[in-house]
Design a protein around this motif. Sequence first.
Motif, PDB file in Angstrom:
ATOM      1  N   ALA A   1       0.789  -1.231   0.000  1.00  0.00           N
ATOM      2  CA  ALA A   1       0.000   0.000   0.000  1.00  0.00           C
ATOM      3  C   ALA A   1       0.822   1.282   0.000  1.00  0.00           C
ATOM      4  O   ALA A   1       0.403   2.279  -0.567  1.00  0.00           O
ATOM      5  CB  ALA A   1      -0.954   0.001   1.195  1.00  0.00           C
ATOM      6  N   ASN A   2       1.975   1.273   0.650  1.00  0.00           N
ATOM      7  CA  ASN A   2       2.732   2.522   0.755  1.00  0.00           C
ATOM      8  C   ASN A   2       4.205   2.365   0.407  1.00  0.00           C
ATOM      9  O   ASN A   2       5.007   3.226   0.735  1.00  0.00           O
ATOM     10  CB  ASN A   2       2.585   3.106   2.169  1.00  0.00           C
ATOM     11  N   ALA A   3       4.565   1.270  -0.261  1.00  0.00           N
ATOM     12  CA  ALA A   3       5.970   1.032  -0.591  1.00  0.00           C
ATOM     13  C   ALA A   3       6.541   2.147  -1.465  1.00  0.00           C
ATOM     14  O   ALA A   3       7.638   2.663  -1.203  1.00  0.00           O
ATOM     15  CB  ALA A   3       6.125  -0.315  -1.289  1.00  0.00           C
ATOM     16  N   ALA A   4       5.805   2.540  -2.503  1.00  0.00           N
ATOM     17  CA  ALA A   4       6.296   3.590  -3.399  1.00  0.00           C
ATOM     18  C   ALA A   4       6.388   4.929  -2.662  1.00  0.00           C
ATOM     19  O   ALA A   4       7.363   5.671  -2.809  1.00  0.00           O
ATOM     20  CB  ALA A   4       5.392   3.710  -4.618  1.00  0.00           C
ATOM     21  N   LEU A   5       5.371   5.236  -1.865  1.00  0.00           N
ATOM     22  CA  LEU A   5       5.378   6.494  -1.124  1.00  0.00           C
ATOM     23  C   LEU A   5       6.528   6.548  -0.132  1.00  0.00           C
ATOM     24  O   LEU A   5       7.259   7.544  -0.050  1.00  0.00           O
ATOM     25  CB  LEU A   5       4.048   6.673  -0.384  1.00  0.00           C
ATOM     26  N   GLN A   6       6.710   5.473   0.645  1.00  0.00           N
ATOM     27  CA  GLN A   6       7.759   5.470   1.651  1.00  0.00           C
ATOM     28  C   GLN A   6       9.151   5.509   1.014  1.00  0.00           C
ATOM     29  O   GLN A   6      10.071   6.119   1.554  1.00  0.00           O
ATOM     30  CB  GLN A   6       7.598   4.254   2.572  1.00  0.00           C
ATOM     31  N   THR A   7       9.301   4.872  -0.146  1.00  0.00           N
ATOM     32  CA  THR A   7      10.561   4.954  -0.882  1.00  0.00           C
ATOM     33  C   THR A   7      10.823   6.384  -1.335  1.00  0.00           C
ATOM     34  O   THR A   7      11.938   6.901  -1.212  1.00  0.00           O
ATOM     35  CB  THR A   7      10.522   4.021  -2.114  1.00  0.00           C
ATOM     36  N   ALA A   8       9.802   7.031  -1.874  1.00  0.00           N
ATOM     37  CA  ALA A   8       9.955   8.412  -2.349  1.00  0.00           C
ATOM     38  C   ALA A   8      10.303   9.355  -1.200  1.00  0.00           C
ATOM     39  O   ALA A   8      11.173  10.226  -1.340  1.00  0.00           O
ATOM     40  CB  ALA A   8       8.665   8.862  -3.038  1.00  0.00           C
ATOM     41  N   ILE A   9       9.638   9.169  -0.061  1.00  0.00           N
ATOM     42  CA  ILE A   9       9.920  10.025   1.098  1.00  0.00           C
ATOM     43  C   ILE A   9      11.372   9.883   1.538  1.00  0.00           C
ATOM     44  O   ILE A   9      12.077  10.875   1.780  1.00  0.00           O
ATOM     45  CB  ILE A   9       8.969   9.683   2.262  1.00  0.00           C
ATOM     46  N   GLN A  10      11.839   8.621   1.625  1.00  0.00           N
ATOM     47  CA  GLN A  10      13.200   8.376   2.084  1.00  0.00           C
ATOM     48  C   GLN A  10      14.232   8.921   1.101  1.00  0.00           C
ATOM     49  O   GLN A  10      15.193   9.596   1.496  1.00  0.00           O
ATOM     50  CB  GLN A  10      13.420   6.873   2.304  1.00  0.00           C
ATOM     51  N   ALA A  11      14.045   8.650  -0.176  1.00  0.00           N
ATOM     52  CA  ALA A  11      15.005   9.101  -1.187  1.00  0.00           C
ATOM     53  C   ALA A  11      15.049  10.628  -1.261  1.00  0.00           C
ATOM     54  O   ALA A  11      16.128  11.236  -1.348  1.00  0.00           O
ATOM     55  CB  ALA A  11      14.654   8.511  -2.545  1.00  0.00           C
ATOM     56  N   LEU A  12      13.884  11.262  -1.217  1.00  0.00           N
ATOM     57  CA  LEU A  12      13.842  12.726  -1.250  1.00  0.00           C
ATOM     58  C   LEU A  12      14.497  13.337  -0.018  1.00  0.00           C
ATOM     59  O   LEU A  12      15.250  14.318  -0.113  1.00  0.00           O
ATOM     60  CB  LEU A  12      12.388  13.200  -1.353  1.00  0.00           C
ATOM     61  N   SER A  13      14.220  12.749   1.148  1.00  0.00           N
ATOM     62  CA  SER A  13      14.787  13.276   2.388  1.00  0.00           C
ATOM     63  C   SER A  13      16.310  13.208   2.360  1.00  0.00           C
ATOM     64  O   SER A  13      17.004  14.176   2.729  1.00  0.00           O
ATOM     65  CB  SER A  13      14.249  12.499   3.592  1.00  0.00           C
ATOM     66  N   ILE A  14      16.855  12.077   1.922  1.00  0.00           N
ATOM     67  CA  ILE A  14      18.318  11.919   1.875  1.00  0.00           C
ATOM     68  C   ILE A  14      18.930  12.867   0.855  1.00  0.00           C
ATOM     69  O   ILE A  14      19.939  13.534   1.128  1.00  0.00           O
ATOM     70  CB  ILE A  14      18.680  10.454   1.540  1.00  0.00           C
ATOM     71  N   THR A  15      18.319  12.948  -0.314  1.00  0.00           N
ATOM     72  CA  THR A  15      18.849  13.815  -1.369  1.00  0.00           C
ATOM     73  C   THR A  15      18.838  15.277  -0.955  1.00  0.00           C
ATOM     74  O   THR A  15      19.824  16.003  -1.124  1.00  0.00           O
ATOM     75  CB  THR A  15      18.040  13.632  -2.664  1.00  0.00           C
ATOM     76  N   LEU A  16      17.726  15.727  -0.389  1.00  0.00           N
ATOM     77  CA  LEU A  16      17.622  17.137   0.003  1.00  0.00           C
ATOM     78  C   LEU A  16      18.556  17.477   1.155  1.00  0.00           C
ATOM     79  O   LEU A  16      19.156  18.563   1.186  1.00  0.00           O
ATOM     80  CB  LEU A  16      16.171  17.463   0.356  1.00  0.00           C
ATOM     81  N   SER A  17      18.710  16.570   2.101  1.00  0.00           N
ATOM     82  CA  SER A  17      19.641  16.802   3.211  1.00  0.00           C
ATOM     83  C   SER A  17      21.074  16.882   2.703  1.00  0.00           C
ATOM     84  O   SER A  17      21.863  17.736   3.136  1.00  0.00           O
ATOM     85  CB  SER A  17      19.521  15.681   4.252  1.00  0.00           C
ATOM     86  N   SER A  18      21.422  15.984   1.777  1.00  0.00           N
ATOM     87  CA  SER A  18      22.766  16.000   1.207  1.00  0.00           C
ATOM     88  C   SER A  18      23.022  17.278   0.419  1.00  0.00           C
ATOM     89  O   SER A  18      24.086  17.896   0.537  1.00  0.00           O
ATOM     90  CB  SER A  18      22.950  14.778   0.298  1.00  0.00           C
ATOM     91  N   LEU A  19      22.041  17.698  -0.351  1.00  0.00           N
ATOM     92  CA  LEU A  19      22.178  18.925  -1.138  1.00  0.00           C
ATOM     93  C   LEU A  19      22.319  20.138  -0.234  1.00  0.00           C
ATOM     94  O   LEU A  19      23.124  21.039  -0.484  1.00  0.00           O
ATOM     95  CB  LEU A  19      20.964  19.073  -2.053  1.00  0.00           C
ATOM     96  N   ARG A  20      21.554  20.157   0.846  1.00  0.00           N
ATOM     97  CA  ARG A  20      21.648  21.255   1.815  1.00  0.00           C
ATOM     98  C   ARG A  20      23.033  21.319   2.456  1.00  0.00           C
ATOM     99  O   ARG A  20      23.632  22.392   2.603  1.00  0.00           O
ATOM    100  CB  ARG A  20      20.589  21.060   2.887  1.00  0.00           C
ATOM    101  N   ASP A  21      23.573  20.157   2.818  1.00  0.00           N
ATOM    102  CA  ASP A  21      24.823  20.116   3.582  1.00  0.00           C
ATOM    103  C   ASP A  21      26.064  20.236   2.716  1.00  0.00           C
ATOM    104  O   ASP A  21      27.082  20.767   3.171  1.00  0.00           O
ATOM    105  CB  ASP A  21      24.897  18.809   4.385  1.00  0.00           C
ATOM    106  N   THR A  22      25.989  19.725   1.469  1.00  0.00           N
ATOM    107  CA  THR A  22      27.191  19.700   0.625  1.00  0.00           C
ATOM    108  C   THR A  22      27.151  20.700  -0.520  1.00  0.00           C
ATOM    109  O   THR A  22      28.198  21.062  -1.070  1.00  0.00           O
ATOM    110  CB  THR A  22      27.406  18.302   0.035  1.00  0.00           C
ATOM    111  N   GLY A  23      25.956  21.115  -0.906  1.00  0.00           N
ATOM    112  CA  GLY A  23      25.838  22.012  -2.041  1.00  0.00           C
ATOM    113  C   GLY A  23      26.152  21.360  -3.369  1.00  0.00           C
ATOM    114  O   GLY A  23      26.410  22.031  -4.365  1.00  0.00           O
ATOM    115  N   SER A  24      26.135  20.022  -3.400  1.00  0.00           N
ATOM    116  CA  SER A  24      26.472  19.307  -4.623  1.00  0.00           C
ATOM    117  C   SER A  24      25.585  18.073  -4.765  1.00  0.00           C
ATOM    118  O   SER A  24      25.237  17.433  -3.773  1.00  0.00           O
ATOM    119  CB  SER A  24      27.938  18.865  -4.584  1.00  0.00           C
ATOM    120  N   LEU A  25      25.265  17.747  -6.023  1.00  0.00           N
ATOM    121  CA  LEU A  25      24.496  16.545  -6.288  1.00  0.00           C
ATOM    122  C   LEU A  25      25.357  15.283  -6.280  1.00  0.00           C
ATOM    123  O   LEU A  25      24.832  14.173  -6.268  1.00  0.00           O
ATOM    124  CB  LEU A  25      23.792  16.657  -7.644  1.00  0.00           C
TER     125      LEU A  25
END
Length: 291
Positions: free
Chosen positions: A237-261
């Motif tokens: 029921a929520n596998a895709a949603l929970q995956t998207a939340i986790q991937a977005l959270s990690i990516t945005l935190s990394s971008l905030r902290d490092t300034g690089s993709l």
Amino acid sequence: MKIRKSQTEKLRELLIAKEFIPVPSCFDTLSAKLIEQANFDVTFMSGFAASASRIGSPDLGLMTFSEVFDQANNICNAIDIPMIVDGDTGYGNAMNVRRTLKECSKAGCAGILIEDQLAPKRCGHTPGKDVVGRDEAFDRIRAANDMRNEGYDILIMARTDANHTHGLNEAIERAQKFFDLGADILFVEAPKNLTELKAIPSSIQAPQVANMVFGGLTPEPGREVLASMGYSIVLYANAALQTAIQALSITLSSLRDTGSLAECSDLLASFDKRQAVVQKEKWDEFERKHN
């Protein structure tokens, strides 16, 4: 001229042809297209996931029918596999159930879930939920089946949450009555252990759904075990949603902290895959032919 099968016909044939169908839930057109491109046969528009995606709120009956319908209509127009829509409680009384089924059928939904929760409803794996009395619960399924018999062909997935407050026996008895009233697929939500999980399909000879929510109330014994128990569908029921939340959270935190993709590149789809998911090449070909 070849006549295309309706999505309802496709879903009905799949239930006959396949003993077991894994069904990941989508929450918008992009997630639905990814599910289709991963070669799944069916998807389900999760109410919780759609609510989180569309209005950023939990599944507490906050989305209106028009918002749910708009989301479902967009998804149906974007994919060519059957989609079952979460119709919640039908958004009111039995008359509302009739309208909900009618509009979802016209939009091209292959199936619709109707449940027996008391409004405002909640996610099936969270506390605080309750169910309406038997008469009202049965009226919802009766109304849905009556509307279908008037020509709006759509499969009915009847869900009960009675196990939470009334026990498993009550849930199974409600599910059996739903089947007697014309439901095509039965969904006893949130069995709490393997004993309950096994008891449900052994008690009713009808297509059954097992709902696997990561971190939820129901244990996940695996696809082969669920099939051997007698389930026809496993719903993620929520596998895709929970995956998207986790991937977005990690990516945005990394971008905030490092300034690089570069630090989160393993979570990013390539540019070519991004184009492929939305079938950019098909649209380019269309432009070449018509310009």
